[in-house]
Write a protein that holds these residues in place. Structure first.
Motif, PDB file in Angstrom:
ATOM      1  N   VAL A   1       0.620 -20.014  -8.653  1.00  0.00           N
ATOM      2  CA  VAL A   1       0.919 -18.765  -9.370  1.00  0.00           C
ATOM      3  C   VAL A   1       1.406 -17.741  -8.358  1.00  0.00           C
ATOM      4  O   VAL A   1       0.736 -17.469  -7.363  1.00  0.00           O
ATOM      5  N   GLU A   2       2.579 -17.180  -8.613  1.00  0.00           N
ATOM      6  CA  GLU A   2       3.113 -16.135  -7.753  1.00  0.00           C
ATOM      7  C   GLU A   2       2.513 -14.799  -8.172  1.00  0.00           C
ATOM      8  O   GLU A   2       2.793 -14.299  -9.260  1.00  0.00           O
ATOM      9  N   ILE A   3       1.681 -14.228  -7.312  1.00  0.00           N
ATOM     10  CA  ILE A   3       0.982 -12.978  -7.623  1.00  0.00           C
ATOM     11  C   ILE A   3       1.877 -11.776  -7.356  1.00  0.00           C
ATOM     12  O   ILE A   3       2.042 -10.906  -8.219  1.00  0.00           O
ATOM     13  N   LEU A   4       2.429 -11.702  -6.162  1.00  0.00           N
ATOM     14  CA  LEU A   4       3.296 -10.593  -5.763  1.00  0.00           C
ATOM     15  C   LEU A   4       4.663 -11.137  -5.373  1.00  0.00           C
ATOM     16  O   LEU A   4       4.760 -12.202  -4.761  1.00  0.00           O
ATOM     17  N   LYS A   5       5.723 -10.403  -5.698  1.00  0.00           N
ATOM     18  CA  LYS A   5       7.072 -10.868  -5.416  1.00  0.00           C
ATOM     19  C   LYS A   5       7.911  -9.740  -4.818  1.00  0.00           C
ATOM     20  O   LYS A   5       8.103  -8.697  -5.432  1.00  0.00           O
ATOM     21  N   ASN A   6       8.378  -9.961  -3.595  1.00  0.00           N
ATOM     22  CA  ASN A   6       9.321  -9.057  -2.934  1.00  0.00           C
ATOM     23  C   ASN A   6       8.813  -7.611  -2.931  1.00  0.00           C
ATOM     24  O   ASN A   6       9.490  -6.692  -3.409  1.00  0.00           O
ATOM     25  N   ILE A   7       7.632  -7.416  -2.371  1.00  0.00           N
ATOM     26  CA  ILE A   7       7.020  -6.084  -2.287  1.00  0.00           C
ATOM     27  C   ILE A   7       7.525  -5.370  -1.037  1.00  0.00           C
ATOM     28  O   ILE A   7       7.438  -5.905   0.079  1.00  0.00           O
ATOM     29  N   ASN A   8       8.041  -4.170  -1.232  1.00  0.00           N
ATOM     30  CA  ASN A   8       8.466  -3.325  -0.117  1.00  0.00           C
ATOM     31  C   ASN A   8       7.771  -1.974  -0.237  1.00  0.00           C
ATOM     32  O   ASN A   8       7.889  -1.298  -1.261  1.00  0.00           O
ATOM     33  N   LEU A   9       7.054  -1.615   0.812  1.00  0.00           N
ATOM     34  CA  LEU A   9       6.294  -0.365   0.794  1.00  0.00           C
ATOM     35  C   LEU A   9       6.215   0.201   2.198  1.00  0.00           C
ATOM     36  O   LEU A   9       5.853  -0.504   3.138  1.00  0.00           O
ATOM     37  N   LYS A  10       6.560   1.477   2.345  1.00  0.00           N
ATOM     38  CA  LYS A  10       6.423   2.179   3.616  1.00  0.00           C
ATOM     39  C   LYS A  10       5.501   3.372   3.432  1.00  0.00           C
ATOM     40  O   LYS A  10       5.683   4.162   2.504  1.00  0.00           O
ATOM     41  N   ILE A  11       4.514   3.481   4.314  1.00  0.00           N
ATOM     42  CA  ILE A  11       3.608   4.629   4.293  1.00  0.00           C
ATOM     43  C   ILE A  11       3.692   5.307   5.647  1.00  0.00           C
ATOM     44  O   ILE A  11       3.487   4.675   6.688  1.00  0.00           O
ATOM     45  N   GLU A  12       3.996   6.592   5.629  1.00  0.00           N
ATOM     46  CA  GLU A  12       4.159   7.337   6.873  1.00  0.00           C
ATOM     47  C   GLU A  12       2.803   7.797   7.411  1.00  0.00           C
ATOM     48  O   GLU A  12       1.815   7.878   6.674  1.00  0.00           O
ATOM     49  N   GLU A  13       2.758   8.103   8.684  1.00  0.00           N
ATOM     50  CA  GLU A  13       1.518   8.555   9.314  1.00  0.00           C
ATOM     51  C   GLU A  13       1.015   9.834   8.644  1.00  0.00           C
ATOM     52  O   GLU A  13       1.768  10.779   8.423  1.00  0.00           O
ATOM     53  N   GLY A  14      -0.266   9.843   8.289  1.00  0.00           N
ATOM     54  CA  GLY A  14      -0.882  11.005   7.665  1.00  0.00           C
ATOM     55  C   GLY A  14      -0.665  11.109   6.172  1.00  0.00           C
ATOM     56  O   GLY A  14      -1.193  12.022   5.526  1.00  0.00           O
ATOM     57  N   GLU A  15       0.072  10.174   5.598  1.00  0.00           N
ATOM     58  CA  GLU A  15       0.369  10.219   4.166  1.00  0.00           C
ATOM     59  C   GLU A  15      -0.773   9.583   3.368  1.00  0.00           C
ATOM     60  O   GLU A  15      -1.426   8.644   3.808  1.00  0.00           O
ATOM     61  N   PHE A  16      -1.007  10.100   2.158  1.00  0.00           N
ATOM     62  CA  PHE A  16      -2.009   9.562   1.242  1.00  0.00           C
ATOM     63  C   PHE A  16      -1.260   9.016   0.026  1.00  0.00           C
ATOM     64  O   PHE A  16      -0.674   9.768  -0.746  1.00  0.00           O
TER      65      PHE A  16
ATOM     66  N   THR B   1      -5.526  -5.822  -5.456  1.00  0.00           N
ATOM     67  CA  THR B   1      -6.469  -6.207  -4.406  1.00  0.00           C
ATOM     68  C   THR B   1      -5.807  -7.142  -3.399  1.00  0.00           C
ATOM     69  O   THR B   1      -6.039  -7.034  -2.184  1.00  0.00           O
ATOM     70  N   THR B   2      -4.985  -8.064  -3.869  1.00  0.00           N
ATOM     71  CA  THR B   2      -4.252  -8.943  -2.955  1.00  0.00           C
ATOM     72  C   THR B   2      -3.384  -8.125  -2.014  1.00  0.00           C
ATOM     73  O   THR B   2      -3.321  -8.390  -0.801  1.00  0.00           O
ATOM     74  N   LEU B   3      -2.721  -7.119  -2.548  1.00  0.00           N
ATOM     75  CA  LEU B   3      -1.851  -6.262  -1.740  1.00  0.00           C
ATOM     76  C   LEU B   3      -2.635  -5.573  -0.627  1.00  0.00           C
ATOM     77  O   LEU B   3      -2.240  -5.592   0.543  1.00  0.00           O
ATOM     78  N   ILE B   4      -3.765  -4.976  -0.973  1.00  0.00           N
ATOM     79  CA  ILE B   4      -4.515  -4.215   0.028  1.00  0.00           C
ATOM     80  C   ILE B   4      -5.194  -5.147   1.036  1.00  0.00           C
ATOM     81  O   ILE B   4      -5.366  -4.791   2.206  1.00  0.00           O
ATOM     82  N   LYS B   5      -5.554  -6.350   0.614  1.00  0.00           N
ATOM     83  CA  LYS B   5      -6.141  -7.317   1.551  1.00  0.00           C
ATOM     84  C   LYS B   5      -5.122  -7.736   2.610  1.00  0.00           C
ATOM     85  O   LYS B   5      -5.490  -7.980   3.765  1.00  0.00           O
ATOM     86  N   MET B   6      -3.868  -7.808   2.238  1.00  0.00           N
ATOM     87  CA  MET B   6      -2.843  -8.145   3.230  1.00  0.00           C
ATOM     88  C   MET B   6      -2.665  -7.008   4.221  1.00  0.00           C
ATOM     89  O   MET B   6      -2.473  -7.235   5.418  1.00  0.00           O
ATOM     90  N   LEU B   7      -2.738  -5.777   3.765  1.00  0.00           N
ATOM     91  CA  LEU B   7      -2.661  -4.643   4.685  1.00  0.00           C
ATOM     92  C   LEU B   7      -3.856  -4.619   5.631  1.00  0.00           C
ATOM     93  O   LEU B   7      -3.749  -4.198   6.782  1.00  0.00           O
ATOM     94  N   ALA B   8      -5.008  -5.080   5.143  1.00  0.00           N
ATOM     95  CA  ALA B   8      -6.215  -5.111   5.964  1.00  0.00           C
ATOM     96  C   ALA B   8      -6.254  -6.308   6.901  1.00  0.00           C
ATOM     97  O   ALA B   8      -7.092  -6.355   7.814  1.00  0.00           O
ATOM     98  N   GLY B   9      -5.392  -7.278   6.689  1.00  0.00           N
ATOM     99  CA  GLY B   9      -5.398  -8.479   7.518  1.00  0.00           C
ATOM    100  C   GLY B   9      -6.366  -9.537   7.053  1.00  0.00           C
ATOM    101  O   GLY B   9      -6.699 -10.457   7.805  1.00  0.00           O
ATOM    102  N   LEU B  10      -6.795  -9.453   5.789  1.00  0.00           N
ATOM    103  CA  LEU B  10      -7.705 -10.445   5.222  1.00  0.00           C
ATOM    104  C   LEU B  10      -6.966 -11.533   4.452  1.00  0.00           C
ATOM    105  O   LEU B  10      -7.536 -12.577   4.136  1.00  0.00           O
ATOM    106  N   GLU B  11      -5.732 -11.271   4.101  1.00  0.00           N
ATOM    107  CA  GLU B  11      -4.835 -12.241   3.469  1.00  0.00           C
ATOM    108  C   GLU B  11      -3.482 -12.148   4.179  1.00  0.00           C
ATOM    109  O   GLU B  11      -3.172 -11.123   4.811  1.00  0.00           O
ATOM    110  N   PHE B  12      -2.672 -13.187   4.025  1.00  0.00           N
ATOM    111  CA  PHE B  12      -1.368 -13.210   4.684  1.00  0.00           C
ATOM    112  C   PHE B  12      -0.287 -13.613   3.682  1.00  0.00           C
ATOM    113  O   PHE B  12      -0.522 -14.439   2.800  1.00  0.00           O
TER     114      PHE B  12
END
Length: 286
Positions: free
Chosen positions: A20-35, A47-58
């Motif tokens: 099952v393809e969960i995420l497809k072609n995700i592009n996201l840029k967050i600048e320093e200090g941005e919320f 959750t899959t997205l944020i786990k990849m940012l945390a280095g828990l998923e690849f």
């Protein structure tokens, strides 16, 4: 260069016919200090997205970058606050937080470590419970410990995976304010995963919906042009707030209806015009 970035990222689970393809072609840029807040439906892949940012998923395809370098695993520089409390039940509040602080600041003296723990526990108003075990705390108090444990490590990036969704409205509101208070002191880069539009508008600089999966993609960016600090009691009478909430909610209602009909083709949505006054949009949690 973005502070943290997802570049052409795709992620799937399973193999063969069960893939099952969960995420497809995700592009996201967050600048320093941005919320930034990512808002979407349950099961859309947040959750899959944020786990990849945390280095828990690849990712299967694409890159996850932190300061321009690939993320190869978890790091104290990217602190993650989970939806569940993730506390060690045999350690009291002091030691649950203290374990993280000791790992982060290995060269500090015992006195300096102790002060750090006590200061951060005090920030979330739990000094009176610092020697209590998690089982002696309410759900809201446990989540306060989870929040202060992550923030006490002074992460460069704060990643939050719906950390307040299981709390009652009053506790949730209090923790929103406490997270914002700590964040505003040094404006660290922050990403909040939420299913609550109002929460996203109150806390973030911009909001990006995640379209439902499979093959979930990011929707358009909604800028939050409301001055900080934001006063909750004044937001409902703020025209910018009402316009933004209606626009985001209309978008989510539209893509939710499309998912319910089982639409799977890829297409571009037309630009939405905000509906300013409608009882339809008073409930904003998705």
């Amino acid at each position: 260069m973005a502070h943290i970035e997802l570049k052409n990222v795709s992620k799937s689970y399973g193999t063969g016919k069960d893939r099952v393809e969960i995420l497809k072609n995700i592009n996201l840029k967050i600048e320093e200090g941005e919320f930034v807040a990512i808002v979407g439906f349950s099961g859309s892949g947040k959750t899959t997205l944020i786990k990849m940012l945390a280095g828990l998923e690849f990712p299967d395809e694409g890159e996850v970058l932190y300061k321009g370098e690939p993320v190869t695993g978890p790091s104290h520089e990217r602190g993650l606050i989970f939806q569940n409390y993730s506390l060690l039940p045999w350690l009291n509040v002091r030691n649950n937080v203290g374990m993280a602080v000791k790992e982060r600041f290995k060269d500090w003296s015992k006195d300096k470590l102790r002060k750090r723990v006590e200061d951060y526990v005090g920030m979330v108003k739990l000094s009176h419970a610092i020697n209590k075990l998690p089982k002696a705390l309410s759900g809201g108090m446990r989540q306060r410990v989870s929040v202060t444990r992550a923030l006490s490590m002074s992460p460069d990036v704060i990643l939050m995976d719906e950390p307040l969704s299981a709390l009652d409205a009053l506790t949730r509101g209090d923790l929103q304010d406490e997270i914002l208070s700590i964040w505003s002191k040094d404006k660290r880069t922050a990403l909040l995963i939420t299913n609550d539009v109002d929460e996203g508008i109150y806390m973030a600089d911009r909001i990006i919906p995640l379209r439902p999966g499979p093959k979930a993609t990011l929707g358009p960016t909604f800028e939050v042009n409301i001055d900080r600090p934001r006063i909750k009691t004044e937001l409902n009478s703020d025209d910018n707030f009402k316009k933004l909430r209606n626009s985001i909610t209309a978008y989510l209602i539209q893509i939710g209806a499309e998912r319910a009909k089982g639409l799977t083709k890829e297409y571009h949505l037309p630009e939405l015009k905000p509906v300013l006054k409608s009882k339809l949009f008073q409930g904003t949690q998705v």
